[in-house]
Design a protein around this motif. Structure first.
Motif, PDB file in Angstrom:
ATOM      1  N   ILE A  74      -4.836  40.954 -45.624  1.00 22.26           N
ATOM      2  CA  ILE A  74      -4.812  42.257 -44.967  1.00 22.26           C
ATOM      3  C   ILE A  74      -4.009  42.137 -43.674  1.00 22.26           C
ATOM      4  CG2 ILE A  74      -7.033  42.937 -45.941  1.00 22.26           C
ATOM      5  CD1 ILE A  74      -8.252  42.450 -43.144  1.00 22.26           C
ATOM      6  N   PRO A  75      -3.328  43.188 -43.290  1.00 23.02           N
ATOM      7  CA  PRO A  75      -2.607  43.145 -42.008  1.00 23.02           C
ATOM      8  C   PRO A  75      -3.602  43.038 -40.855  1.00 23.02           C
ATOM      9  CG  PRO A  75      -2.568  45.365 -42.937  1.00 23.02           C
ATOM     10  CD  PRO A  75      -3.150  44.484 -43.987  1.00 23.02           C
ATOM     11  N   VAL A  76      -3.324  42.147 -39.930  1.00 21.45           N
ATOM     12  CA  VAL A  76      -4.216  41.958 -38.774  1.00 21.45           C
ATOM     13  C   VAL A  76      -3.823  42.963 -37.692  1.00 21.45           C
ATOM     14  CG1 VAL A  76      -4.985  40.362 -36.993  1.00 21.45           C
ATOM     15  CG2 VAL A  76      -4.542  39.528 -39.317  1.00 21.45           C
ATOM     16  N   PRO A  77      -4.748  43.814 -37.255  1.00 19.68           N
ATOM     17  CA  PRO A  77      -4.415  44.801 -36.212  1.00 19.68           C
ATOM     18  C   PRO A  77      -3.944  44.121 -34.933  1.00 19.68           C
ATOM     19  CG  PRO A  77      -6.559  45.274 -37.215  1.00 19.68           C
ATOM     20  CD  PRO A  77      -6.150  43.926 -37.704  1.00 19.68           C
ATOM     21  N   GLU A  78      -3.166  44.847 -34.158  1.00 15.09           N
ATOM     22  CA  GLU A  78      -2.636  44.315 -32.906  1.00 15.09           C
ATOM     23  C   GLU A  78      -3.775  43.863 -31.992  1.00 15.09           C
ATOM     24  OE1 GLU A  78       0.346  45.700 -29.246  1.00 15.09           O
ATOM     25  OE2 GLU A  78      -0.257  47.122 -30.801  1.00 15.09           O
ATOM     26  N   VAL A 104     -14.174  44.221 -34.519  1.00 20.51           N
ATOM     27  CA  VAL A 104     -13.383  45.452 -34.603  1.00 20.51           C
ATOM     28  C   VAL A 104     -14.257  46.616 -34.118  1.00 20.51           C
ATOM     29  CG1 VAL A 104     -12.230  47.053 -36.180  1.00 20.51           C
ATOM     30  CG2 VAL A 104     -11.972  44.570 -36.499  1.00 20.51           C
ATOM     31  N   GLN A 105     -13.701  47.418 -33.232  1.00 17.68           N
ATOM     32  CA  GLN A 105     -14.490  48.503 -32.649  1.00 17.68           C
ATOM     33  C   GLN A 105     -13.642  49.747 -32.503  1.00 17.68           C
ATOM     34  OE1 GLN A 105     -14.614  50.799 -29.585  1.00 17.68           O
ATOM     35  NE2 GLN A 105     -15.420  49.217 -28.248  1.00 17.68           N
ATOM     36  N   PRO A 148      -8.610  54.272 -36.733  1.00 19.00           N
ATOM     37  CA  PRO A 148      -7.329  53.707 -37.153  1.00 19.00           C
ATOM     38  C   PRO A 148      -7.454  52.513 -38.100  1.00 19.00           C
ATOM     39  CG  PRO A 148      -7.845  53.017 -34.915  1.00 19.00           C
ATOM     40  CD  PRO A 148      -8.872  54.023 -35.292  1.00 19.00           C
ATOM     41  N   PHE A 149      -8.662  52.041 -38.331  1.00 17.62           N
ATOM     42  CA  PHE A 149      -8.859  50.890 -39.211  1.00 17.62           C
ATOM     43  C   PHE A 149      -9.310  51.315 -40.610  1.00 17.62           C
ATOM     44  CE2 PHE A 149     -10.099  49.757 -34.819  1.00 17.62           C
ATOM     45  CZ  PHE A 149      -9.091  48.850 -34.534  1.00 17.62           C
ATOM     46  N   ARG A 182     -21.247  56.967 -24.228  1.00 19.86           N
ATOM     47  CA  ARG A 182     -20.129  56.478 -25.043  1.00 19.86           C
ATOM     48  C   ARG A 182     -20.660  56.097 -26.425  1.00 19.86           C
ATOM     49  NH1 ARG A 182     -16.501  52.376 -21.467  1.00 19.86           N
ATOM     50  NH2 ARG A 182     -14.985  52.890 -23.109  1.00 19.86           N
ATOM     51  N   TYR A 183     -19.773  56.174 -27.421  1.00 20.03           N
ATOM     52  CA  TYR A 183     -20.186  55.953 -28.806  1.00 20.03           C
ATOM     53  C   TYR A 183     -19.276  54.904 -29.433  1.00 20.03           C
ATOM     54  CZ  TYR A 183     -22.625  60.241 -27.695  1.00 20.03           C
ATOM     55  OH  TYR A 183     -23.429  61.170 -27.078  1.00 20.03           O
ATOM     56  N   PHE A 184     -19.835  53.689 -29.638  1.00 14.63           N
ATOM     57  CA  PHE A 184     -19.079  52.564 -30.174  1.00 14.63           C
ATOM     58  C   PHE A 184     -19.449  52.333 -31.632  1.00 14.63           C
ATOM     59  CE2 PHE A 184     -18.304  49.987 -25.994  1.00 14.63           C
ATOM     60  CZ  PHE A 184     -17.641  51.078 -25.454  1.00 14.63           C
ATOM     61  N   ASN A 185     -18.431  52.199 -32.457  1.00 10.28           N
ATOM     62  CA  ASN A 185     -18.620  51.886 -33.872  1.00 10.28           C
ATOM     63  C   ASN A 185     -18.008  50.509 -34.133  1.00 10.28           C
ATOM     64  OD1 ASN A 185     -19.507  54.731 -34.779  1.00 10.28           O
ATOM     65  ND2 ASN A 185     -17.587  55.104 -33.703  1.00 10.28           N
ATOM     66  N   TYR A 186     -18.852  49.567 -34.538  1.00 12.22           N
ATOM     67  CA  TYR A 186     -18.397  48.193 -34.766  1.00 12.22           C
ATOM     68  C   TYR A 186     -18.271  47.914 -36.254  1.00 12.22           C
ATOM     69  CZ  TYR A 186     -18.890  46.829 -29.892  1.00 12.22           C
ATOM     70  OH  TYR A 186     -18.727  46.715 -28.539  1.00 12.22           O
ATOM     71  N   PHE A 187     -17.246  47.127 -36.578  1.00 15.33           N
ATOM     72  CA  PHE A 187     -17.004  46.721 -37.959  1.00 15.33           C
ATOM     73  C   PHE A 187     -16.840  45.209 -37.996  1.00 15.33           C
ATOM     74  CE2 PHE A 187     -15.864  51.079 -37.440  1.00 15.33           C
ATOM     75  CZ  PHE A 187     -16.437  51.679 -38.551  1.00 15.33           C
ATOM     76  N   ILE A 188     -17.829  44.553 -38.585  1.00 17.09           N
ATOM     77  CA  ILE A 188     -17.812  43.103 -38.663  1.00 17.09           C
ATOM     78  C   ILE A 188     -17.072  42.733 -39.932  1.00 17.09           C
ATOM     79  CG2 ILE A 188     -19.198  41.013 -38.850  1.00 17.09           C
ATOM     80  CD1 ILE A 188     -20.504  44.217 -37.177  1.00 17.09           C
ATOM     81  N   VAL A 189     -15.795  42.411 -39.772  1.00 19.70           N
ATOM     82  CA  VAL A 189     -14.904  42.134 -40.894  1.00 19.70           C
ATOM     83  C   VAL A 189     -14.910  40.624 -41.139  1.00 19.70           C
ATOM     84  CG1 VAL A 189     -12.581  42.422 -41.821  1.00 19.70           C
ATOM     85  CG2 VAL A 189     -13.512  44.112 -40.198  1.00 19.70           C
TER      86      VAL A 189
END
Length: 358
Positions: A319-323, A263-264, A279-280, A232-239
């Motif tokens: 910024i809009p907060v994702p669901e 955010v992943q 989607p982010f 599996r390939y996880f991409n993390y975004f530390i916002v």
């Protein structure tokens, strides 16, 4: 069965144990709560690794009622690093059930214990014998290995029928009057003596061991190969904005359910921006820096390949907060239960570590 008419196997195991048993805290009590806690921790954890967690959890939740009344987040926080979080969930579920249905007292028989969430045949046998003296054998990988080698048993231990066969043999060997000691002894023998790479030179059973006599110690037990792990390939975004992180609790029926993460976005293969953010993608309008990430994180049936980026949102931008996501203070996030992968990500990047430990 008494010590006067023991099977030679049982007599040798008990004699060996009397000279080689490790001094472990859960062996100094018959308290079923303490024994249960130790057995759940050690299901997928080596003794050396599990011992500090045992002490920490017992100090935090000294009785089953303390555990039952605790918030799940506190349990996850103290469990953090042990992995296999379904163990912690079942631990909490069972504590509540015992507190409510059994008024804080453990059932005293194997057949009642095995009905509880997260308590399988092995753990039920351990509690029943160690706490209540019931002559029911523990049968786990160690016992499979010892009995397969000693008696030359060829059955594939991955077959569903294997447990029944090995349990029947172990039941014939367990001394009724020394059930707890025998179970402790055979577990210890599998850990220290008849390990995957056995120490046959000092083994008290070697002269009557079929595997030793036929030079098959490395061939038994017979175990078919398991399926190859899934990649599996996880991409993390530390916002980050104003010392807050955009985070979520994993709620899907997947790994790490109930734990917190950044955010992943998961991709089908190693990905570069903007594909990695999926989607982010609106977050890429802000300054973005790639971080150091654990190259590969291994689970029992999965290999997770990771990349990570830091995204710093200016203080004056909304910024809009994702669901399912929320902004959380660094200190609050530090106190949440997180997967080891996230802990490693934080540890490997000084900027994250400093934010979370100010």
């Amino acid at each position: 069965m008494t010590k006067d008419n023991l099977h030679p196997f049982s007599e040798a195991i008990l004699s060996w144990y009397s000279s080689n048993a490790r001094d472990l805290p859960w062996r100094q009590t018959q308290d079923p709560y303490v024994i249960w806690l130790s057995e759940i921790i050690l299901q997928q954890t080596r003794v050396a690794q599990g011992l500090p967690y045992f002490h920490k959890l017992l100090n935090t939740f000294p009785t089953i009622n303390h555990l039952a009344e605790a918030d799940e987040a506190l349990l996850f926080r103290n469990w953090q690093g042990l992995g296999y979080y379904s163990r912690a969930r079942n631990l909490h579920k069972t504590a509540k059930l015992i507190a409510q249905k059994y008024h804080g007292l453990f059932p005293q028989t194997y057949h009642e214990l095995v009905k509880l969430p997260g308590i399988g045949p092995y753990t039920a046998a351990a509690i029943a014998s160690f706490s209540f003296g019931e002559a029911v054998p523990v049968v786990d990988g160690n016992v499979f290995r010892i009995l397969a080698r000693y008696f030359g048993i060829e059955i594939d231990i991955m077959q569903s029928s294997a447990r029944k066969e090995f349990t029947e043999i172990a039941q014939q060997l367990i001394p009724t009057d020394y059930a707890a000691t025998f179970n402790q002894a055979i577990m210890e023998f599998g850990s220290l003596q008849c390990s995957p790479v056995p120490n046959c030179g000092t083994c008290p059973l070697r002269l009557s061991c079929v595997a030793f006599e036929t030079q098959r110690t490395q061939l038994l037990p017979n175990k078919s190969k398991s399926k190859a792990p899934r990649n599996r390939y996880f991409n993390y975004f530390i916002v980050v904005q104003r010392n807050k992180f955009l985070v979520r609790m994993r709620a899907d029926k997947d790994i790490w359910q109930g734990l917190w993460e950044f955010v992943q976005h998961e991709t089908l293969q190693v990905a570069e921006l903007p594909d990695a953010i999926g989607p982010f993608e609106n977050l890429l309008t802000f300054p973005t820096t790639e971080l150091q990430a654990p190259a590969k994180h291994l689970l029992s049936h999965q290999r997770i390949f990771t990349r990570a980026w830091l995204i710093q949102v200016p203080d004056n931008v909304n910024i809009p907060v994702p669901e399912n996501f929320q902004w959380m203070d660094a200190q609050d996030f530090e106190n949440c239960g997180k997967p080891v992968l996230i802990l490693n990500l934080i540890t490997d990047n000084l900027v994250l570590h400093e934010w979370l430990h100010e």
